[in-house]
Design a protein around this motif. Structure first.
Motif, PDB file in Angstrom:
ATOM      1  N   GLU A  34     -33.872  -0.379  17.730  1.00 57.51           N
ATOM      2  CA  GLU A  34     -34.300  -1.827  18.215  1.00 57.51           C
ATOM      3  C   GLU A  34     -34.815  -1.746  19.501  1.00 57.51           C
ATOM      4  OE1 GLU A  34     -32.666  -5.154  16.922  1.00 57.51           O
ATOM      5  OE2 GLU A  34     -31.955  -4.262  14.825  1.00 57.51           O
ATOM      6  N   ALA A  35     -33.982  -0.974  20.445  1.00 60.90           N
ATOM      7  CA  ALA A  35     -34.206  -1.090  21.827  1.00 60.90           C
ATOM      8  C   ALA A  35     -35.366  -0.325  22.056  1.00 60.90           C
ATOM      9  CB  ALA A  35     -33.260  -0.265  22.626  1.00 60.90           C
ATOM     10  N   GLN A  36     -35.862   0.759  21.521  1.00 59.30           N
ATOM     11  CA  GLN A  36     -37.335   1.551  21.580  1.00 59.30           C
ATOM     12  C   GLN A  36     -38.175   0.542  21.278  1.00 59.30           C
ATOM     13  OE1 GLN A  36     -36.259   5.182  19.643  1.00 59.30           O
ATOM     14  NE2 GLN A  36     -36.368   6.210  21.358  1.00 59.30           N
ATOM     15  N   ALA A  37     -38.026  -0.256  20.311  1.00 52.21           N
ATOM     16  CA  ALA A  37     -39.259  -1.135  19.778  1.00 52.21           C
ATOM     17  C   ALA A  37     -39.731  -2.106  20.826  1.00 52.21           C
ATOM     18  CB  ALA A  37     -38.733  -2.047  18.635  1.00 52.21           C
ATOM     19  N   MET A  38     -38.897  -2.415  22.081  1.00 52.94           N
ATOM     20  CA  MET A  38     -39.231  -3.118  23.097  1.00 52.94           C
ATOM     21  C   MET A  38     -39.293  -2.368  24.367  1.00 52.94           C
ATOM     22  SD  MET A  38     -36.431  -6.215  22.206  1.00 52.94           S
ATOM     23  CE  MET A  38     -34.953  -5.279  21.904  1.00 52.94           C
ATOM     24  N   ASP A  39     -39.369  -1.169  24.186  1.00 54.25           N
ATOM     25  CA  ASP A  39     -39.310  -0.397  25.430  1.00 54.25           C
ATOM     26  C   ASP A  39     -40.903  -0.182  25.963  1.00 54.25           C
ATOM     27  OD1 ASP A  39     -39.023   1.377  27.575  1.00 54.25           O
ATOM     28  OD2 ASP A  39     -37.907   2.929  26.203  1.00 54.25           O
ATOM     29  N   ARG A  40     -41.104  -0.652  27.356  1.00 54.38           N
ATOM     30  CA  ARG A  40     -42.174  -0.480  27.825  1.00 54.38           C
ATOM     31  C   ARG A  40     -42.150   0.543  28.818  1.00 54.38           C
ATOM     32  NH1 ARG A  40     -43.035  -6.168  30.440  1.00 54.38           N
ATOM     33  NH2 ARG A  40     -41.962  -4.654  32.047  1.00 54.38           N
ATOM     34  N   PHE A  41     -41.337   1.451  28.965  1.00 60.02           N
ATOM     35  CA  PHE A  41     -41.326   2.676  29.838  1.00 60.02           C
ATOM     36  C   PHE A  41     -42.262   3.678  29.543  1.00 60.02           C
ATOM     37  CE2 PHE A  41     -39.505   6.548  31.398  1.00 60.02           C
ATOM     38  CZ  PHE A  41     -39.700   6.366  32.921  1.00 60.02           C
ATOM     39  N   PRO A  42     -42.364   3.991  28.256  1.00 61.32           N
ATOM     40  CA  PRO A  42     -43.392   5.164  28.030  1.00 61.32           C
ATOM     41  C   PRO A  42     -44.722   4.554  28.635  1.00 61.32           C
ATOM     42  CG  PRO A  42     -42.265   4.792  26.394  1.00 61.32           C
ATOM     43  CD  PRO A  42     -41.759   3.668  27.095  1.00 61.32           C
ATOM     44  N   VAL A  43     -45.269   3.570  28.611  1.00 65.25           N
ATOM     45  CA  VAL A  43     -46.438   2.698  29.332  1.00 65.25           C
ATOM     46  C   VAL A  43     -46.703   2.918  30.765  1.00 65.25           C
ATOM     47  CG1 VAL A  43     -48.009   1.054  29.368  1.00 65.25           C
ATOM     48  CG2 VAL A  43     -47.012   1.477  27.141  1.00 65.25           C
ATOM     49  N   VAL A  44     -45.334   2.552  31.377  1.00 66.57           N
ATOM     50  CA  VAL A  44     -45.207   2.516  32.762  1.00 66.57           C
ATOM     51  C   VAL A  44     -45.336   3.992  33.136  1.00 66.57           C
ATOM     52  CG1 VAL A  44     -43.557   2.151  34.713  1.00 66.57           C
ATOM     53  CG2 VAL A  44     -43.999   0.355  32.788  1.00 66.57           C
ATOM     54  N   LEU A  45     -44.543   4.772  32.536  1.00 62.80           N
ATOM     55  CA  LEU A  45     -44.581   6.234  32.906  1.00 62.80           C
ATOM     56  C   LEU A  45     -46.068   6.953  32.792  1.00 62.80           C
ATOM     57  CD1 LEU A  45     -42.711   8.689  33.999  1.00 62.80           C
ATOM     58  CD2 LEU A  45     -42.304   9.253  31.790  1.00 62.80           C
ATOM     59  N   ALA A  46     -46.609   6.879  31.844  1.00 56.38           N
ATOM     60  CA  ALA A  46     -48.229   7.152  31.685  1.00 56.38           C
ATOM     61  C   ALA A  46     -48.908   6.423  32.815  1.00 56.38           C
ATOM     62  CB  ALA A  46     -48.634   6.494  30.350  1.00 56.38           C
ATOM     63  N   ASP A  47     -48.824   5.516  33.213  1.00 56.17           N
ATOM     64  CA  ASP A  47     -49.492   4.429  34.347  1.00 56.17           C
ATOM     65  C   ASP A  47     -49.129   5.241  35.587  1.00 56.17           C
ATOM     66  OD1 ASP A  47     -50.763   2.837  32.683  1.00 56.17           O
ATOM     67  OD2 ASP A  47     -49.342   1.111  33.375  1.00 56.17           O
ATOM     68  N   ARG A  48     -48.159   5.758  35.701  1.00 60.52           N
ATOM     69  CA  ARG A  48     -47.571   6.278  36.844  1.00 60.52           C
ATOM     70  C   ARG A  48     -48.370   7.584  37.007  1.00 60.52           C
ATOM     71  NH1 ARG A  48     -43.108  10.508  37.835  1.00 60.52           N
ATOM     72  NH2 ARG A  48     -42.550  10.412  39.998  1.00 60.52           N
ATOM     73  N   ALA A  49     -48.910   8.403  35.977  1.00 57.53           N
ATOM     74  CA  ALA A  49     -49.300   9.762  35.986  1.00 57.53           C
ATOM     75  C   ALA A  49     -50.713   9.548  36.451  1.00 57.53           C
ATOM     76  CB  ALA A  49     -49.125  10.481  34.738  1.00 57.53           C
ATOM     77  N   ASP A  50     -51.230   8.559  36.023  1.00 64.07           N
ATOM     78  CA  ASP A  50     -52.698   8.015  36.215  1.00 64.07           C
ATOM     79  C   ASP A  50     -52.881   7.791  37.618  1.00 64.07           C
ATOM     80  OD1 ASP A  50     -53.542   8.458  33.766  1.00 64.07           O
ATOM     81  OD2 ASP A  50     -53.476   6.261  33.140  1.00 64.07           O
ATOM     82  N   VAL A  51     -51.840   7.020  38.157  1.00 65.84           N
ATOM     83  CA  VAL A  51     -51.968   6.518  39.557  1.00 65.84           C
ATOM     84  C   VAL A  51     -51.770   7.724  40.517  1.00 65.84           C
ATOM     85  CG1 VAL A  51     -50.677   5.362  41.525  1.00 65.84           C
ATOM     86  CG2 VAL A  51     -51.255   4.084  38.982  1.00 65.84           C
ATOM     87  N   LEU A  52     -50.939   8.658  40.432  1.00 60.74           N
ATOM     88  CA  LEU A  52     -50.796   9.737  41.038  1.00 60.74           C
ATOM     89  C   LEU A  52     -51.762  10.749  41.057  1.00 60.74           C
ATOM     90  CD1 LEU A  52     -46.883  10.577  40.144  1.00 60.74           C
ATOM     91  CD2 LEU A  52     -47.966   9.869  42.341  1.00 60.74           C
ATOM     92  N   ARG A  53     -52.583  10.974  40.064  1.00 59.01           N
ATOM     93  CA  ARG A  53     -53.780  11.656  40.031  1.00 59.01           C
ATOM     94  C   ARG A  53     -54.922  11.091  40.439  1.00 59.01           C
ATOM     95  NH1 ARG A  53     -53.260  11.575  34.255  1.00 59.01           N
ATOM     96  NH2 ARG A  53     -55.185  10.519  33.344  1.00 59.01           N
ATOM     97  N   GLY A  54     -54.893   9.682  40.858  1.00 65.34           N
ATOM     98  CA  GLY A  54     -56.005   9.146  41.438  1.00 65.34           C
ATOM     99  C   GLY A  54     -56.934   8.498  40.445  1.00 65.34           C
ATOM    100  N   ALA A  55     -56.682   8.438  39.110  1.00 63.09           N
ATOM    101  CA  ALA A  55     -57.245   7.940  38.138  1.00 63.09           C
ATOM    102  C   ALA A  55     -57.703   6.537  38.050  1.00 63.09           C
ATOM    103  CB  ALA A  55     -56.882   8.388  36.727  1.00 63.09           C
ATOM    104  N   ARG A  56     -56.822   5.693  38.715  1.00 61.92           N
ATOM    105  CA  ARG A  56     -56.655   4.324  38.988  1.00 61.92           C
ATOM    106  C   ARG A  56     -55.965   3.629  40.028  1.00 61.92           C
ATOM    107  NH1 ARG A  56     -53.100   1.861  37.186  1.00 61.92           N
ATOM    108  NH2 ARG A  56     -51.922   2.153  35.386  1.00 61.92           N
ATOM    109  N   PRO A  57     -55.777   2.560  40.545  1.00 59.53           N
ATOM    110  CA  PRO A  57     -54.870   2.025  41.360  1.00 59.53           C
ATOM    111  C   PRO A  57     -53.602   1.644  40.668  1.00 59.53           C
ATOM    112  CG  PRO A  57     -56.654   0.440  41.062  1.00 59.53           C
ATOM    113  CD  PRO A  57     -57.125   1.764  40.511  1.00 59.53           C
ATOM    114  N   PRO A  58     -52.691   1.439  41.405  1.00 57.48           N
ATOM    115  CA  PRO A  58     -51.545   0.739  40.408  1.00 57.48           C
ATOM    116  C   PRO A  58     -51.573  -0.595  40.157  1.00 57.48           C
ATOM    117  CG  PRO A  58     -50.932   1.334  42.861  1.00 57.48           C
ATOM    118  CD  PRO A  58     -52.410   1.629  42.746  1.00 57.48           C
ATOM    119  N   ARG A  59     -51.118  -0.716  38.952  1.00 55.71           N
ATOM    120  CA  ARG A  59     -50.878  -2.224  38.556  1.00 55.71           C
ATOM    121  C   ARG A  59     -49.470  -2.867  38.658  1.00 55.71           C
ATOM    122  NH1 ARG A  59     -53.068  -1.521  32.546  1.00 55.71           N
ATOM    123  NH2 ARG A  59     -52.926   0.532  32.805  1.00 55.71           N
ATOM    124  N   PHE A  60     -49.391  -4.073  39.236  1.00 53.62           N
ATOM    125  CA  PHE A  60     -48.172  -4.677  39.421  1.00 53.62           C
ATOM    126  C   PHE A  60     -47.905  -5.580  38.526  1.00 53.62           C
ATOM    127  CE2 PHE A  60     -49.277  -2.434  43.218  1.00 53.62           C
ATOM    128  CZ  PHE A  60     -48.188  -1.864  43.377  1.00 53.62           C
TER     129      PHE A  60
END
Length: 90
Positions: A64-90
């Motif tokens: 049930e907790a995994q169904a509400m978990d947003r961390f995988p999206v945040v972690l994927a965004d982090r990878a995009d930001v670190l390689r310069g693919a896009r600016p961070p979203r807040f």
């Protein structure tokens, strides 16, 4: 020993291993709560450990907790930001 089995009914390993996992999560939590840096950590491994320990308490709760978990999206965004693919979203 009986208290450990009651608290973590779905854990079947060594008590010392469970203690190490819990201590690691407590230290991780304290770093976050005290606004200390965690960017150097293997965050995906920490995330997996959280769900592993949660599953020791209740596998249904972990699902049930995994169904509400947003961390995988945040972690994927982090990878995009670190390689310069896009600016961070807040």
């Amino acid at each position: 020993m009986p208290a450990t089995h009651k608290a973590f009914p779905h854990y079947r390993g060594r008590r010392a291993d469970l203690h190490d996992a819990l201590l690691s999560l407590v230290r991780f939590r304290n770093r976050i709560m005290h606004h200390e840096p965690v960017f150097h950590r293997h965050l995906a491994a920490d995330h997996a450990k959280i769900y592993r320990v949660l599953g020791y308490l209740s596998p249904e709760l972990a699902v049930e907790a995994q169904a509400m978990d947003r961390f995988p999206v945040v972690l994927a965004d982090r990878a995009d930001v670190l390689r310069g693919a896009r600016p961070p979203r807040f």
